[in-house]
Structure formats: structure tokens, C-alpha cells
Scaffold this active site. Sequence first.
Site, PDB file in Angstrom:
ATOM      1  N   ASP A  54      -5.662   3.232   0.573  1.00  0.00           N
ATOM      2  CA  ASP A  54      -5.368   4.636   0.251  1.00  0.00           C
ATOM      3  C   ASP A  54      -3.874   4.950   0.157  1.00  0.00           C
ATOM      4  O   ASP A  54      -3.472   5.830  -0.610  1.00  0.00           O
ATOM      5  CB  ASP A  54      -6.102   5.606   1.191  1.00  0.00           C
ATOM      6  N   ARG A 108       4.337  -2.953   2.476  1.00  0.00           N
ATOM      7  CA  ARG A 108       4.124  -1.526   2.736  1.00  0.00           C
ATOM      8  C   ARG A 108       5.504  -0.892   2.592  1.00  0.00           C
ATOM      9  O   ARG A 108       6.474  -1.391   3.150  1.00  0.00           O
ATOM     10  CB  ARG A 108       3.589  -1.303   4.141  1.00  0.00           C
ATOM     11  N   ASP A 141     -10.902  -3.224   4.744  1.00  0.00           N
ATOM     12  CA  ASP A 141     -11.408  -2.177   5.648  1.00  0.00           C
ATOM     13  C   ASP A 141     -12.646  -1.416   5.129  1.00  0.00           C
ATOM     14  O   ASP A 141     -13.327  -0.758   5.908  1.00  0.00           O
ATOM     15  CB  ASP A 141     -10.300  -1.152   5.936  1.00  0.00           C
ATOM     16  N   THR A 189      -8.872  -3.815  -0.129  1.00  0.00           N
ATOM     17  CA  THR A 189      -8.638  -3.805   1.325  1.00  0.00           C
ATOM     18  C   THR A 189      -9.887  -4.330   2.021  1.00  0.00           C
ATOM     19  O   THR A 189     -11.005  -4.062   1.566  1.00  0.00           O
ATOM     20  CB  THR A 189      -8.314  -2.380   1.851  1.00  0.00           C
ATOM     21  N   ASP A 234     -12.611   1.302   3.510  1.00  0.00           N
ATOM     22  CA  ASP A 234     -12.391   2.703   3.888  1.00  0.00           C
ATOM     23  C   ASP A 234     -12.000   3.591   2.715  1.00  0.00           C
ATOM     24  O   ASP A 234     -11.371   4.631   2.898  1.00  0.00           O
ATOM     25  CB  ASP A 234     -11.318   2.793   4.995  1.00  0.00           C
ATOM     26  N   GLY A 279      -2.071  -4.003   3.028  1.00  0.00           N
ATOM     27  CA  GLY A 279      -2.555  -5.270   3.608  1.00  0.00           C
ATOM     28  C   GLY A 279      -3.220  -6.116   2.532  1.00  0.00           C
ATOM     29  O   GLY A 279      -3.974  -5.595   1.711  1.00  0.00           O
ATOM     30  N   ARG A 319      -9.125  -0.657  10.644  1.00  0.00           N
ATOM     31  CA  ARG A 319      -8.318   0.552  10.906  1.00  0.00           C
ATOM     32  C   ARG A 319      -9.216   1.608  11.540  1.00  0.00           C
ATOM     33  O   ARG A 319      -9.739   1.381  12.605  1.00  0.00           O
ATOM     34  CB  ARG A 319      -7.679   1.047   9.614  1.00  0.00           C
TER      35      ARG A 319
HETATM   36  O1  F6P Z   1      -5.695  -2.432   6.043  1.00  0.00           O
HETATM   37  C1  F6P Z   1      -5.970  -3.766   6.326  1.00  0.00           C
HETATM   38  C2  F6P Z   1      -5.585  -4.099   7.733  1.00  0.00           C
HETATM   39  O2  F6P Z   1      -5.892  -5.470   7.963  1.00  0.00           O
HETATM   40  C3  F6P Z   1      -6.223  -3.238   8.820  1.00  0.00           C
HETATM   41  O3  F6P Z   1      -7.544  -3.639   9.106  1.00  0.00           O
HETATM   42  C4  F6P Z   1      -5.253  -3.410   9.955  1.00  0.00           C
HETATM   43  O4  F6P Z   1      -5.288  -2.304  10.832  1.00  0.00           O
HETATM   44  C5  F6P Z   1      -3.933  -3.497   9.262  1.00  0.00           C
HETATM   45  O5  F6P Z   1      -4.195  -3.927   7.936  1.00  0.00           O
HETATM   46  C6  F6P Z   1      -2.941  -4.459   9.891  1.00  0.00           C
HETATM   47  O6  F6P Z   1      -1.806  -4.504   9.089  1.00  0.00           O
HETATM   48  P1  F6P Z   1      -0.549  -5.449   9.340  1.00  0.00           P
HETATM   49  O7  F6P Z   1      -0.976  -6.859   9.032  1.00  0.00           O
HETATM   50  O8  F6P Z   1       0.485  -4.952   8.389  1.00  0.00           O
HETATM   51  O9  F6P Z   1      -0.181  -5.266  10.769  1.00  0.00           O
END
Ligand code: F6P
Length: 319
Positions: A104, A73, A128, A126, A130, A12, A172
Site C-alpha cells: 500500500d 522503502r 502480507d 507483498t 493486506d 518489502g 504486518r
Molecule cells: O510487508 C512485508 C513485510 O515482510 C512485513 O510482513 C514485515 O512486517 C515487514 O515487511 C518487514 O520489513 P523489513 O524487512 O523492511 O524490516
Amino acid sequence: MIKKIGVLTSGGDAPGMNAALRAVIRTGIDRGLEMYVIYDGYKGIIEKRIEKVDRHFVSEIINRGGTIIGTARLPEFVEDAVQNKAVEILKEFGIDALVTIGGDGTYSGALALSRKGIPCVGLPGTIDNDIASSDYTIGFDTALNTIVDCVDKLRDTSSSHQRCSVIEVMGRYCGDLAVYAGIACGAEIVVTSEHPTPKQEIIESIKKQIQEGKHHVMVLITEKICNVEEFAREIQNECGIESKSEVLGRIQRGGRPSASDRILAARLGYEAINQLANGNGGLCIGIIDNKVTATPIEVALKMKRKDNLELLNICTAIK
Ligand code: F6P
């Protein structure tokens, strides 16, 4: 000797990724290294979208959200054959080492490539927060400020209408965005995945707060815990307060990076190049107690995150 370094952003996007990219490329060039960008994360390696850049490539991006080299991704990057192909392509381009900016999943890819002979250094990018090997990740502070701005605005209307607002934030499985925003916004209730409060307990707490004189209630909740629309309906039915749900969504990932995120990105990006230039790979850079650190990626991936219970308790005490 490491002479050519590639850099990619993966997972992300997060505000401050561009500032990190700038720091990595300019530090590399300053040290006499050849710098390459790889578009759209690990996918760009497989698709050979690799380009040599000069210092001007990263002009005028320090203040821009997102990532100018794109991100993706690539779930199949866990496969041995895909990783081998990536190593082969990086060797074909003469790339000796990589800086990978992401979460991660990005670190796991970097570890695999390091084990296969391409030294990688990971930067925590990120929203998050995390990543256990760093107190803060690049993008967290900006996202937090975006949430605070949105919750402040929701508070205005929630209080005018004497409603309960149930607001879902990202993260997340990490509740840091919810808990930090909860403190900054004076939320009545904060719910995180690490310390989930049973629904009935939350409902009882809202009833009690209303009895004690609260006219409106702000509930902040980390994503993936429940359906906030249904939960708002339950609160309305059981507590007798009109309740509305809000999912802040990807707006949390956009916008100009805060000064803190830009500074963090610069410190970590600079160190990533220093480590690689000294021949050290398989590491991830972080910030712990305001000191820049380098942790082996395999150690970082097994580390437990700092518990945010203390912050959650503060939230509850000062609601
Ligand atoms: O990891 C960053 C993040 O924004 C998370 O908070 C969220 O769960 C996820 O990515 C959403 O990803 P996408 O935009 O690919 O659906």
C-alpha cells in the site's frame, strides 16, 4: 499516447515480483512499447537509475525469488517536493507511465504521481495479503507454503518433546498468513491482529486442550501482537507445558515463487500494460473471485479488507 513505460518494485520484496516484472516487460514489448526498469523503487527515480531494457533482460527470472531490480522503502516520497522531482526526472527520460509493484505504500506513491500527470498502475506485490482491492497478493501463496513447511518441521520436534511451540509469522497488521497456515498445519491456537484473543483466554484454552489429552500445542501468532518469547514463558508457567518460541522472520519472504504466484503475477502484469496502453492510469490491478480487476488507487486505499474471521472459526473448530 503512451510509448515509454517504466517499471519498479518497492517496499518489502515478495516471491513472484520477478515473474510480474517479466510479464510487464514482455507484454509491453509485445505491444510495441519501449520498456524501462527503475532500480530500487522510487529511490531509483530520484537517483536517475533508469535503464531501457529488451525482452532478454527478464530471461531466466520467472523462477527466482526477490526482485532483480531491487527494492527500497523511501519514506520521504510522501513529500510534495520529492514527488515533483520524480515527475521532472521521469519527463527528462521521456517516461510516459509507470507500473509499480508493491504494497500500500507503493500504491500511495503511484497515486501521487498519477495526480501529478504520470499515469501509474499498481500491482499488489507483498507477502502480507493486506491489499483490499485484491483477494490475493503476489508472494502470499509462496510465503504461506514456506510457513507451512517450517511449521510442519517444528511440529515434528514439538510433538516428540511434548512441548508448546509459539510461532510468530509475518503479515504486518494482516492475519492472513497466520490463519491460512493455521488451517493448513492444524494449529491449536491462531492469534491475529484483526481478532486478537486476550492472553488469559489463550492460556485457559491451552490448559483445557492439555486436560482433554493434547500432548503438544502449536500456537501461530501474527507479528506485532506481543513478544513471543515472553508469551511462551507465561504459557510454560501457567499451563505446565514446556514452551518454546520461534520467530520465522524474513525466511518467509525468500524462495522460488509458487506456481500460483507466477500465474497471478502473469495475469496481473499483462493487465497492467493493457490498461496503460489504453490510456488508463491511476489504477491498481487485482484479482477478485478469480477475475482480474482494475480499481482506482484512491478507492483501493480506502477499501476495507475481507474479514478472515470465518477462516479463524474453522481453525478453532478443527483444532
Ligand atoms: O510487508 C512485508 C513485510 O515482510 C512485513 O510482513 C514485515 O512486517 C515487514 O515487511 C518487514 O520489513 P523489513 O524487512 O523492511 O524490516
